[in-house]
Motif scaffolding. Sequence first.
Motif, short mmCIF file in Angstrom:
data_model
loop_
_atom_site.label_atom_id
_atom_site.label_comp_id
_atom_site.label_asym_id
_atom_site.label_seq_id
_atom_site.Cartn_x
_atom_site.Cartn_y
_atom_site.Cartn_z
N GLU A 1 -4.95 14.30 -5.63
CA GLU A 1 -5.80 13.47 -6.48
C GLU A 1 -4.98 12.49 -7.32
OE1 GLU A 1 -8.05 16.23 -8.76
OE2 GLU A 1 -9.31 16.87 -7.09
N GLU A 2 -3.87 12.98 -7.90
CA GLU A 2 -3.06 12.10 -8.73
C GLU A 2 -2.31 11.07 -7.91
OE1 GLU A 2 -3.22 11.84 -11.85
OE2 GLU A 2 -4.46 13.61 -12.22
N TRP A 3 -1.91 11.42 -6.69
CA TRP A 3 -1.27 10.45 -5.80
C TRP A 3 -2.24 9.31 -5.46
CZ3 TRP A 3 3.33 9.07 -3.67
CH2 TRP A 3 3.32 8.29 -2.52
N ASP A 4 -3.47 9.66 -5.13
CA ASP A 4 -4.47 8.65 -4.81
C ASP A 4 -4.79 7.77 -6.02
OD1 ASP A 4 -4.60 9.64 -2.24
OD2 ASP A 4 -6.35 10.91 -2.62
N ALA A 5 -4.62 8.33 -7.23
CA ALA A 5 -4.97 7.58 -8.45
C ALA A 5 -3.88 6.60 -8.88
CB ALA A 5 -5.26 8.56 -9.59
N ILE A 6 -2.71 6.66 -8.28
CA ILE A 6 -1.64 5.73 -8.66
C ILE A 6 -2.03 4.31 -8.26
CG2 ILE A 6 0.77 5.06 -8.25
CD1 ILE A 6 1.41 8.00 -7.79
N PRO A 7 -2.08 3.38 -9.19
CA PRO A 7 -2.52 2.01 -8.85
C PRO A 7 -1.49 1.29 -7.98
CG PRO A 7 -1.78 2.13 -11.14
CD PRO A 7 -1.80 3.53 -10.62
N GLN A 8 -2.00 0.39 -7.13
CA GLN A 8 -1.14 -0.33 -6.21
C GLN A 8 -0.16 -1.23 -6.93
OE1 GLN A 8 -0.50 0.00 -3.06
NE2 GLN A 8 0.97 -1.69 -3.13
N GLN A 9 -0.53 -1.76 -8.09
CA GLN A 9 0.41 -2.64 -8.79
C GLN A 9 1.69 -1.92 -9.19
OE1 GLN A 9 -2.80 -2.20 -9.65
NE2 GLN A 9 -3.09 -2.01 -11.87
N CYS A 10 1.59 -0.60 -9.44
CA CYS A 10 2.81 0.18 -9.74
C CYS A 10 3.71 0.24 -8.51
CB CYS A 10 2.42 1.59 -10.18
SG CYS A 10 1.57 1.66 -11.76
N VAL A 11 3.11 0.45 -7.35
CA VAL A 11 3.88 0.52 -6.11
C VAL A 11 4.52 -0.84 -5.81
CG1 VAL A 11 3.77 1.03 -3.65
CG2 VAL A 11 2.35 2.32 -5.25
N THR A 12 3.74 -1.89 -5.94
CA THR A 12 4.26 -3.24 -5.66
C THR A 12 5.42 -3.57 -6.59
OG1 THR A 12 2.06 -3.94 -4.93
CG2 THR A 12 3.64 -5.66 -5.53
N ARG A 13 5.28 -3.23 -7.87
CA ARG A 13 6.35 -3.53 -8.82
C ARG A 13 7.64 -2.80 -8.45
NH1 ARG A 13 3.87 -1.97 -12.89
NH2 ARG A 13 4.82 0.07 -13.19
N LEU A 14 7.54 -1.58 -7.96
CA LEU A 14 8.73 -0.82 -7.58
C LEU A 14 9.41 -1.43 -6.36
CD1 LEU A 14 7.43 2.83 -8.10
CD2 LEU A 14 9.13 1.64 -9.47
N VAL A 15 8.62 -1.83 -5.37
CA VAL A 15 9.22 -2.40 -4.15
C VAL A 15 9.88 -3.74 -4.45
CG1 VAL A 15 8.76 -3.21 -1.82
CG2 VAL A 15 7.60 -1.16 -2.67
N GLY B 1 0.81 -1.22 0.00
CA GLY B 1 0.00 0.00 0.00
C GLY B 1 0.83 1.25 0.00
N LYS B 2 0.16 2.38 0.19
CA LYS B 2 0.83 3.66 0.30
C LYS B 2 0.09 4.54 1.30
CE LYS B 2 -1.41 5.88 -3.72
NZ LYS B 2 -2.24 4.77 -4.22
N THR B 3 0.80 5.49 1.89
CA THR B 3 0.19 6.40 2.85
C THR B 3 -0.59 7.48 2.12
OG1 THR B 3 2.04 7.98 2.90
CG2 THR B 3 2.20 6.04 4.34
N GLU B 4 -1.30 8.28 2.87
CA GLU B 4 -1.88 9.48 2.28
C GLU B 4 -0.76 10.47 1.97
OE1 GLU B 4 -3.39 12.51 5.43
OE2 GLU B 4 -3.90 10.51 6.23
N LEU B 5 -0.99 11.34 1.03
CA LEU B 5 0.00 12.34 0.67
C LEU B 5 -0.13 13.53 1.60
CD1 LEU B 5 2.18 12.83 -1.59
CD2 LEU B 5 0.47 14.28 -2.69
N VAL B 6 0.96 13.91 2.24
CA VAL B 6 0.97 15.02 3.18
C VAL B 6 1.51 16.24 2.46
CG1 VAL B 6 1.81 15.90 5.38
CG2 VAL B 6 1.30 13.46 5.12
N VAL B 7 0.72 17.31 2.40
CA VAL B 7 1.15 18.57 1.81
C VAL B 7 1.80 19.41 2.91
CG1 VAL B 7 0.43 20.66 0.62
CG2 VAL B 7 -0.67 18.49 0.09
#
Length: 336
Positions: free
Chosen positions: A302-316, A197-203
Amino acid sequence: MPRLSLQDKARAIGQMEAGVKVRRVAALFGVSPGTISKLRTKFRETGEVKDRPRSGRPKKTTPQEDRFLTLASLRNRRLSSRDLQARFAQRYHRQISDQTVRNRLHMASLHAARKPAMTALQRQARLRWCRQHRQWNLRMWGNVMFSDESRFCLRKLDGRIKVWRRRGERYADCCTDRVTPSNGGSVMVWGGISLTGKTELVVIEGNLNAVRYRNEILEPVAIPYLQNLGPNSILQDDNARPHSARIITEYLQNLGVERMEWPAVSPDLNPIEHLWDQLGHAVRARVTNTTMLADLRQILVEEWDAIPQQCVTRLVTSMRRRCQAVVTAYGSSTCY
């Protein structure tokens, strides 16, 4: 596929005459087997490896002018194609397009690239860290939350400076440049990712210091995420001053949070860097001349929330390959 230079063509023919198979020669030069097979056929028919005469529009530059562009870029690696275009016009009193300049440099095996500069001690630290972690399996990397800050500019989202390089010079010291963040008209954000997963984006409004890092990021976002990640969770953050301050170290120790040691100047080891690049592309597609800073903050979330989890998993899941790439490069920068 890259074009083979005249010298590489001659070497390829020599390899085949020595008995090396076509596929092996193609792998050595990074081209398709069909390219090598056609080269062998042409050599058998003509006895030469240079390109045959072909029809089409004549080149706008002569070989002498091509050498001028190549030497000018080699003497000053940070000249842009527009700068070289102006120097060409001053020397030969005629205009060529900046795309023509880039084409000539590409023909000379010069391509634009950049990387962070690092010292010998930093390379040794990277090498030591990667040797320790390259045997980690996916379950172990799944305990790590990778985190980082990034700044996004409103009007000029990318201040990168590129240099011209030849093959094999991607990470040469003469092709390095330090990148400094832009001032004003920008938004800083913090995010964290893991295998699942990913955290919320903190501004982050204004400048980030250690107290704000604790109060606005660690306490409300990072620590709860680590607790949900499991009892063996590990926090990864870099060596920025807000992260390495004493109050942060003591705060995390009191909470029993395990912290990953991180080598300096290692953006290629942090998979979240690729997400910042992906986020930047998505934001650039939506920013217009009428976009305000408040709009930019909303677009980033909005764009951070739209990033699919499979992209994150592939990077890790690429962490083991990243470590091996650094070991192969003896601590220098890698393609990641």
